[in-house]
Design an enzyme around this catalytic site. Structure first.
Site, PDB file in Angstrom:
ATOM      1  N   ASP A 122       0.874  -1.174   0.000  1.00  0.00           N
ATOM      2  CA  ASP A 122       0.000   0.000   0.000  1.00  0.00           C
ATOM      3  C   ASP A 122       0.914   1.228   0.000  1.00  0.00           C
ATOM      4  OD1 ASP A 122      -1.603   2.173   0.669  1.00  0.00           O
ATOM      5  OD2 ASP A 122      -2.878   1.039   2.047  1.00  0.00           O
TER       6      ASP A 122
ATOM      7  N   LYS B 252      -3.559  12.370  -1.470  1.00  0.00           N
ATOM      8  CA  LYS B 252      -2.575  12.806  -0.470  1.00  0.00           C
ATOM      9  C   LYS B 252      -1.442  13.565  -1.177  1.00  0.00           C
ATOM     10  CE  LYS B 252      -3.595   8.711   2.362  1.00  0.00           C
ATOM     11  NZ  LYS B 252      -4.299   9.296   3.500  1.00  0.00           N
TER      12      LYS B 252
ATOM     13  N   ARG C 118       0.029  14.668  14.026  1.00  0.00           N
ATOM     14  CA  ARG C 118       0.688  14.270  12.782  1.00  0.00           C
ATOM     15  C   ARG C 118       0.969  15.504  11.935  1.00  0.00           C
ATOM     16  NH1 ARG C 118      -1.883   9.883   8.734  1.00  0.00           N
ATOM     17  NH2 ARG C 118      -3.388  11.565   8.520  1.00  0.00           N
TER      18      ARG C 118
HETATM   19  C1  LIG Z   1      -2.365   3.515   4.265  1.00  0.00           C
HETATM   20  C2  LIG Z   1      -3.736   3.847   3.815  1.00  0.00           C
HETATM   21  N1  LIG Z   1      -4.406   2.976   3.055  1.00  0.00           N
HETATM   22  C3  LIG Z   1      -5.672   3.246   2.641  1.00  0.00           C
HETATM   23  C4  LIG Z   1      -6.297   4.422   2.986  1.00  0.00           C
HETATM   24  C5  LIG Z   1      -7.737   4.660   2.612  1.00  0.00           C
HETATM   25  O1  LIG Z   1      -7.905   4.921   1.300  1.00  0.00           O
HETATM   26  P1  LIG Z   1      -9.352   5.126   0.652  1.00  0.00           P
HETATM   27  O2  LIG Z   1     -10.138   6.005   1.583  1.00  0.00           O
HETATM   28  O3  LIG Z   1      -9.047   5.794  -0.663  1.00  0.00           O
HETATM   29  O4  LIG Z   1      -9.972   3.809   0.458  1.00  0.00           O
HETATM   30  C6  LIG Z   1      -5.616   5.384   3.740  1.00  0.00           C
HETATM   31  C7  LIG Z   1      -6.261   6.652   4.090  1.00  0.00           C
HETATM   32  O5  LIG Z   1      -5.741   7.514   4.728  1.00  0.00           O
HETATM   33  C8  LIG Z   1      -4.316   5.075   4.178  1.00  0.00           C
HETATM   34  O6  LIG Z   1      -3.634   5.923   4.953  1.00  0.00           O
END
Ligand SMILES: Cc1ncc(COP(=O)(O)O)c(C=O)c1O
Length: 413
Positions: free
Chosen positions: A198, A224, A372
């Site tokens: 991820d 982001k 953060r």
């Molecule tokens: C590491 C990580 N993965 C996934 C997500 C969530 O992504 P989404 O809301 O686009 O599904 C976030 C959201 O901050 C995240 O920090």
């Protein structure tokens, strides 16, 4: 060690090779924005681009724009650009859906590559959506799959011959700690497991070399560090060597080999196109492309150099200016093990962050006790770090955060 002064930081701003990129973003007066790791800033060019897509391409072009304005090819076009930021060759990335949905698609595909194994291995402090998606998928499959959680320090040792897929977030959302992508991927492969990364806090923030690390699968976020706008489309990566065999569990019409043949049976499109599901969101994709194009203006190595320098200076400044005020560094001190954020713990982190935001210093709070601060080199100046830490010192030393209004919990923290 010599004290750091505001003048030192102002001189770093004058010498900053990325300084001009700040003008590509529209940031409000009186705000120091340290939350680009949560929602990136608005590029100056985005409103006009989105307005063109609405007024001209949609309003005038109507349905013709799928062909005439190239809408249908936009997801792959933007994916190619994102690929350049994460070391992914042309044809291995697709944009669309959310990070969560892409995780579901790739995790399902990964499990089908290792039908004899049942374990999804992840880290206990991974972002919750990753863990929830894995839980939901295991329950749906109802074939004895389970999510096994270990502490970060137990990796890569915990990967074993029951592990079907190792699913990790490269840069931890809470602490900013960064895994060694090449080493963990190697360990996963040595144990016969599929590696799924991820990149939510990595794409546009730190150099990533998916192909060089031989990663199998990855997902990432558009809103982001890519500055694609709230809820921007996410992306996914599938290594070319896996694309031929990979069956994704969401088999929508746009991932079909011939979407406009309207056949009753599903046949996957060749290559990465099979990762598409439904009709892509054009307004959001148009905004995302503007953000991605800015990140492509400078080498990732330059972004990283400034990010490391800024986050290290931020830590030093906090220690210089806020000693004895109840803060504790949560992020790794060693910059090589840190992404592009600094996390600090404080017993009253929630009201402290609200008090900071009221004074124009915008970061965020992550339960139970973390402040953060995202470091976004494309638009963050060095002197702003000084000013932010000065406000932090004031809020803590004067206990401004004790005002009752700062403790009222909002829905989004
Ligand atoms: C590491 C990580 N993965 C996934 C997500 C969530 O992504 P989404 O809301 O686009 O599904 C976030 C959201 O901050 C995240 O920090």
């Amino acid at each position: 060690m010599a004290m750091i002064t505001r003048a030192d930081l102002a001189s770093l701003d004058r010498a900053d090779p990325l300084r001009d990129l700040r003008g590509r973003f529209s940031l409000p007066e009186g705000v120091i924005y340290l939350d680009g790791n949560s929602l990136g800033a608005l590029p100056v060019a985005t409103p006009a681009r989105v307005a063109d897509v609405v007024r001209l391409e949609w309003g005038t072009g109507l349905i013709r724009s799928w062909n005439d304005a190239g809408w249908i090819d936009m997801p792959a076009r933007i994916a190619g650009k994102i690929g350049q930021l994460v070391g992914a060759p042309e044809g291995s990335v697709m944009t669309g859906d959310s990070t969560s949905v892409n995780l579901f698609k790739l995790l399902g595909a990964a499990l089908s590559l290792r039908p004899e194994r049942r374990v999804i291995l992840s880290e206990r402090s991974n972002f919750p959506t990753d863990l929830y998606i894995a839980e939901g998928l295991a329950a749906l499959l109802a074939r004895g799959h389970r999510l096994r959680l270990v502490d970060a320090g137990e990796l890569p040792g915990a990967i074993d011959d029951e592990t079907a897929v190792v699913m990790l977030t490269h840069v931890n959302y809470h602490t900013g700690a960064m895994f060694d992508m090449a080493a963990i991927t190697r360990a996963a492969h040595a144990a016969g497991a599929v590696m799924l990364w991820d990149l939510a806090h990595s794409a546009g923030a730190v150099p990533v070399d998916l192909a060089g690390c031989d990663a199998d699968l990855a997902v990432g976020c558009g809103y982001k560090f890519l500055n694609g706008g709230p809820g921007a489309p996410a992306f996914l990566y599938i290594a070319g060597r896996l694309q031929g065999d990979l069956r994704l569990p969401l088999t929508g019409w746009l991932g079909h080999a011939a979407p406009f043949a309207f056949e009753p049976g599903y046949r996957p499109a060749p290559g990465i196109a099979r990762a598409m599901v439904g009709t892509p969101p054009m307004l959001s994709l148009a905004a995302l492309e503007v953000g991605v194009d800015i990140a492509l203006q400078v080498p990732m190595a330059d972004i990283r150099t400034k990010s490391v320098r800024q986050s290290s200076l931020f830590i030093e400044l906090v220690e210089q200016e806020c000693a004895g005020l109840g803060l504790r560094l949560v992020s790794p001190r060693d910059a090589t093990m840190r992404g592009s954020q600094v996390s600090l713990a404080h017993a009253a982190a929630y009201p402290v962050m609200q008090a900071l935001i009221a004074r124009g210093v915008i970061g965020d709070f992550r339960a139970p006790d973390v402040l953060r601060f995202g470091i976004t080199p494309l638009y963050l100046g060095y002197a702003e770090l000084w000013d932010a830490v000065a406000v932090l010192r004031d809020v803590l030393a004067g206990e401004a955060w004790r005002e009752a209004r700062f403790s009222a919990r909002q829905k989004v923290t």
